[in-house]
Design a protein around this motif. Structure first.
Motif, PDB file in Angstrom:
ATOM      1  N   TRP A  99       0.754  -1.217   0.131  1.00 41.11           N
ATOM      2  CA  TRP A  99       0.121   0.097  -0.106  1.00 41.11           C
ATOM      3  C   TRP A  99       0.905   1.298   0.011  1.00 41.11           C
ATOM      4  N   ALA A 100       1.667   1.312   0.800  1.00 37.03           N
ATOM      5  CA  ALA A 100       2.688   2.631   0.937  1.00 37.03           C
ATOM      6  C   ALA A 100       3.398   2.896  -0.329  1.00 37.03           C
ATOM      7  N   ALA A 101       4.044   1.757  -1.170  1.00 37.27           N
ATOM      8  CA  ALA A 101       4.707   1.829  -2.116  1.00 37.27           C
ATOM      9  C   ALA A 101       3.844   2.396  -3.484  1.00 37.27           C
ATOM     10  N   LEU A 102       2.677   1.744  -3.378  1.00 36.99           N
ATOM     11  CA  LEU A 102       1.558   2.106  -4.495  1.00 36.99           C
ATOM     12  C   LEU A 102       1.327   3.710  -4.235  1.00 36.99           C
ATOM     13  N   GLN A 103       0.666   4.024  -3.241  1.00 33.41           N
ATOM     14  CA  GLN A 103       0.498   5.324  -2.919  1.00 33.41           C
ATOM     15  C   GLN A 103       1.548   6.122  -3.287  1.00 33.41           C
ATOM     16  N   ALA A 104       2.686   5.927  -3.049  1.00 32.38           N
ATOM     17  CA  ALA A 104       3.879   6.914  -3.356  1.00 32.38           C
ATOM     18  C   ALA A 104       4.098   6.883  -4.810  1.00 32.38           C
ATOM     19  N   THR A 105       3.810   5.976  -5.522  1.00 31.99           N
ATOM     20  CA  THR A 105       4.102   5.772  -6.939  1.00 31.99           C
ATOM     21  C   THR A 105       2.789   6.519  -7.676  1.00 31.99           C
ATOM     22  N   TYR A 204      -2.633   0.808 -11.551  1.00 33.58           N
ATOM     23  CA  TYR A 204      -2.862   0.916 -10.353  1.00 33.58           C
ATOM     24  C   TYR A 204      -4.185   0.364  -9.578  1.00 33.58           C
ATOM     25  N   LEU A 205      -5.236   0.477 -10.444  1.00 39.03           N
ATOM     26  CA  LEU A 205      -6.535  -0.103 -10.209  1.00 39.03           C
ATOM     27  C   LEU A 205      -6.345  -1.413  -9.787  1.00 39.03           C
ATOM     28  N   ALA A 206      -5.893  -2.335 -10.723  1.00 41.23           N
ATOM     29  CA  ALA A 206      -5.964  -3.485 -10.441  1.00 41.23           C
ATOM     30  C   ALA A 206      -5.098  -4.179  -9.225  1.00 41.23           C
ATOM     31  N   ARG A 207      -3.988  -3.293  -8.877  1.00 42.06           N
ATOM     32  CA  ARG A 207      -3.121  -3.516  -7.652  1.00 42.06           C
ATOM     33  C   ARG A 207      -4.123  -3.310  -6.426  1.00 42.06           C
ATOM     34  N   GLN A 208      -4.738  -2.225  -6.628  1.00 44.28           N
ATOM     35  CA  GLN A 208      -5.860  -2.035  -5.131  1.00 44.28           C
ATOM     36  C   GLN A 208      -6.802  -2.991  -5.045  1.00 44.28           C
ATOM     37  N   VAL A 209      -7.138  -3.606  -6.112  1.00 42.26           N
ATOM     38  CA  VAL A 209      -8.157  -4.728  -6.032  1.00 42.26           C
ATOM     39  C   VAL A 209      -7.502  -6.045  -5.454  1.00 42.26           C
ATOM     40  N   ALA A 210      -6.230  -6.162  -5.897  1.00 40.48           N
ATOM     41  CA  ALA A 210      -5.503  -7.041  -5.550  1.00 40.48           C
ATOM     42  C   ALA A 210      -5.204  -7.050  -4.034  1.00 40.48           C
ATOM     43  N   LEU A 211      -4.884  -5.941  -3.333  1.00 38.47           N
ATOM     44  CA  LEU A 211      -4.294  -5.764  -2.260  1.00 38.47           C
ATOM     45  C   LEU A 211      -5.717  -5.798  -1.224  1.00 38.47           C
ATOM     46  N   VAL A 212      -6.968  -5.104  -1.564  1.00 39.95           N
ATOM     47  CA  VAL A 212      -7.954  -5.204  -0.714  1.00 39.95           C
ATOM     48  C   VAL A 212      -8.746  -6.478  -0.633  1.00 39.95           C
ATOM     49  N   LYS A 213      -8.749  -7.239  -1.744  1.00 44.06           N
ATOM     50  CA  LYS A 213      -9.442  -8.684  -1.652  1.00 44.06           C
ATOM     51  C   LYS A 213     -10.927  -8.470  -1.460  1.00 44.06           C
ATOM     52  N   PRO A 214     -11.471  -7.795  -2.120  1.00 43.89           N
ATOM     53  CA  PRO A 214     -13.153  -7.716  -1.709  1.00 43.89           C
ATOM     54  C   PRO A 214     -13.828  -8.926  -2.110  1.00 43.89           C
ATOM     55  N   LYS A 215     -14.962  -8.732  -1.460  1.00 46.08           N
ATOM     56  CA  LYS A 215     -15.969  -9.870  -1.788  1.00 46.08           C
ATOM     57  C   LYS A 215     -16.906  -9.567  -3.000  1.00 46.08           C
ATOM     58  N   VAL A 216     -16.899  -8.215  -3.157  1.00 46.32           N
ATOM     59  CA  VAL A 216     -17.714  -7.642  -4.200  1.00 46.32           C
ATOM     60  C   VAL A 216     -17.369  -6.239  -4.634  1.00 46.32           C
ATOM     61  N   ILE A 217     -17.245  -5.918  -5.916  1.00 45.92           N
ATOM     62  CA  ILE A 217     -16.884  -4.433  -6.414  1.00 45.92           C
ATOM     63  C   ILE A 217     -18.219  -3.902  -6.977  1.00 45.92           C
ATOM     64  N   LEU A 218     -18.348  -2.677  -6.734  1.00 45.46           N
ATOM     65  CA  LEU A 218     -19.496  -1.767  -6.995  1.00 45.46           C
ATOM     66  C   LEU A 218     -18.712  -0.718  -7.966  1.00 45.46           C
ATOM     67  N   VAL A 219     -18.980  -0.994  -9.418  1.00 47.50           N
ATOM     68  CA  VAL A 219     -18.710   0.234 -10.145  1.00 47.50           C
ATOM     69  C   VAL A 219     -19.551   1.122 -10.344  1.00 47.50           C
ATOM     70  N   MET A 220     -19.519   2.456 -10.220  1.00 42.50           N
ATOM     71  CA  MET A 220     -20.405   3.353 -10.457  1.00 42.50           C
ATOM     72  C   MET A 220     -20.113   4.398 -11.567  1.00 42.50           C
ATOM     73  N   GLY A 221     -20.653   4.204 -12.541  1.00 42.58           N
ATOM     74  CA  GLY A 221     -20.476   5.082 -13.807  1.00 42.58           C
ATOM     75  C   GLY A 221     -19.772   4.369 -15.042  1.00 42.58           C
ATOM     76  N   ARG A 222     -20.110   4.825 -16.161  1.00 37.23           N
ATOM     77  CA  ARG A 222     -19.861   4.376 -17.469  1.00 37.23           C
ATOM     78  C   ARG A 222     -18.452   4.099 -17.414  1.00 37.23           C
ATOM     79  N   PHE A 223     -17.545   5.092 -17.126  1.00 32.75           N
ATOM     80  CA  PHE A 223     -16.182   5.063 -17.253  1.00 32.75           C
ATOM     81  C   PHE A 223     -15.585   4.060 -16.327  1.00 32.75           C
ATOM     82  N   SER A 224     -15.945   4.080 -15.168  1.00 28.31           N
ATOM     83  CA  SER A 224     -15.542   3.079 -14.315  1.00 28.31           C
ATOM     84  C   SER A 224     -15.624   1.432 -14.952  1.00 28.31           C
ATOM     85  N   ILE A 225     -16.945   1.504 -15.561  1.00 22.43           N
ATOM     86  CA  ILE A 225     -17.358   0.269 -16.066  1.00 22.43           C
ATOM     87  C   ILE A 225     -16.255  -0.154 -17.028  1.00 22.43           C
ATOM     88  N   GLN A 226     -15.897   0.934 -18.093  1.00 21.27           N
ATOM     89  CA  GLN A 226     -15.031   0.763 -19.002  1.00 21.27           C
ATOM     90  C   GLN A 226     -13.911   0.172 -18.500  1.00 21.27           C
TER      91      GLN A 226
END
Length: 282
Positions: A99-105, A204-226
């Motif tokens: 998390w720390a390295a990703l946020q700094a990057t 960056y987004l893919a790494r956040q998903v891998a770090l959180v390990k959520p049970k569900v992802i809620l995407v809000m808006g057409r650009f997030s869906i893309q």
């Protein structure tokens, strides 16, 4: 008059006499007068003409000496070139960062032109080990000023929606949620993000998903869906079903900004939240 037996009439006088029916009779010239007219030569006629001043011939301009060529001067020193930092590749090993390295990057990223106007990177807020991960569209300049996704009235509406299913961005553990944006820098003006900009932030987004390990992802808006589903299908065709990203269930719904402009869609967004809740509970 040169001939005493004649009198001169102009055109107007002749026309008046003709209208009156008066014929004008001219006596014939005498042989002596005719011979005198024929004896005049062109030279005598020219001599009798008034003198006309002829233009003097133009003086010949003397050649103007060409100025001497200036002495060569020393070449000016080149101006220093400022290094352009935009367009650099992403840092290596993004998929292995903590998390720390990703946020700094993300904060120092120069991979696209959006970094030129960045005040703060829009990284994410909430519980980094939450069961729910919410990904929203970029909200132009206001997010970049606060460094958080979903600000203003959109944040208030999102918080109320999450509260309705027992979630809060300030809660850790059960009932917690992690919230981020599909784009990590604010957009100038009010334009939409380009596909290239979304693709630049995708690692960056893919790494956040891998770090959180959520049970569900809620995407809000057409650009997030893309960005997540890699689809340009209309939201109406994508919502109401469960998709997948990196093996994690994904539910698509409206962005709070859209719901603020279109109140009837709130009922649809509530149905999407219920679907995500059922997915988490299995």
């Amino acid at each position: 008059m040169s001939d005493p037996t004649r009198f001169d009439l102009d055109d107007r006088q002749r026309a008046m006499l003709a209208e009156m029916g008066v014929r004008v009779w001219w006596p014939k010239r005498t042989a002596e007068a005719q011979a005198q007219v024929q004896a005049e030569t062109p030279v005598q006629a020219l001599a009798a003409a008034p003198d006309v001043a002829l233009p003097a011939s133009a003086p010949v301009a003397s050649p103007v000496p060409r100025p001497a060529a200036p002495a060569p001067t020393a070449a000016a020193a080149p101006m220093p070139v400022t290094e352009v930092l935009v367009g650099q590749p992403l840092a290596e090993g993004v998929d292995q960062m903590d998390w720390a390295a990703l946020q700094a990057t993300v904060a120092s990223c120069r991979a696209c032109d959006l970094c030129a106007n960045r005040q703060q990177a829009v990284f994410g807020v909430g519980d980094v080990q939450a069961d729910w991960l919410v990904i929203g569209d970029p909200q132009v300049e206001t997010e970049g000023q606060h460094g958080e996704p979903f600000v203003g009235q959109a944040r208030q509406l999102l918080d109320n929606m999450l509260k309705a299913v027992g979630l809060s961005r300030d809660t850790k553990g059960e009932g917690g949620v992690y919230i981020t944006s599909s784009l990590k820098c604010r957009l100038p003006g009010s334009r939409n993000p380009s596909p290239q900009e979304l693709a630049t932030c995708a690692p960056y987004l893919a790494r956040q998903v891998a770090l959180v390990k959520p049970k569900v992802i809620l995407v809000m808006g057409r650009f997030s869906i893309q960005a997540v589903l890699q689809s340009t299908e209309p939201l109406g065709k994508l919502r109401g079903q469960v998709h997948s990203y990196q093996g994690v269930p994904v539910v698509a719904t409206y962005h709070p900004d859209t719901l603020l402009r279109s109140l009837p869609d709130k009922a649809k967004a509530w149905a999407d939240l219920v679907l995500a809740l059922k997915t988490v509970r299995g």
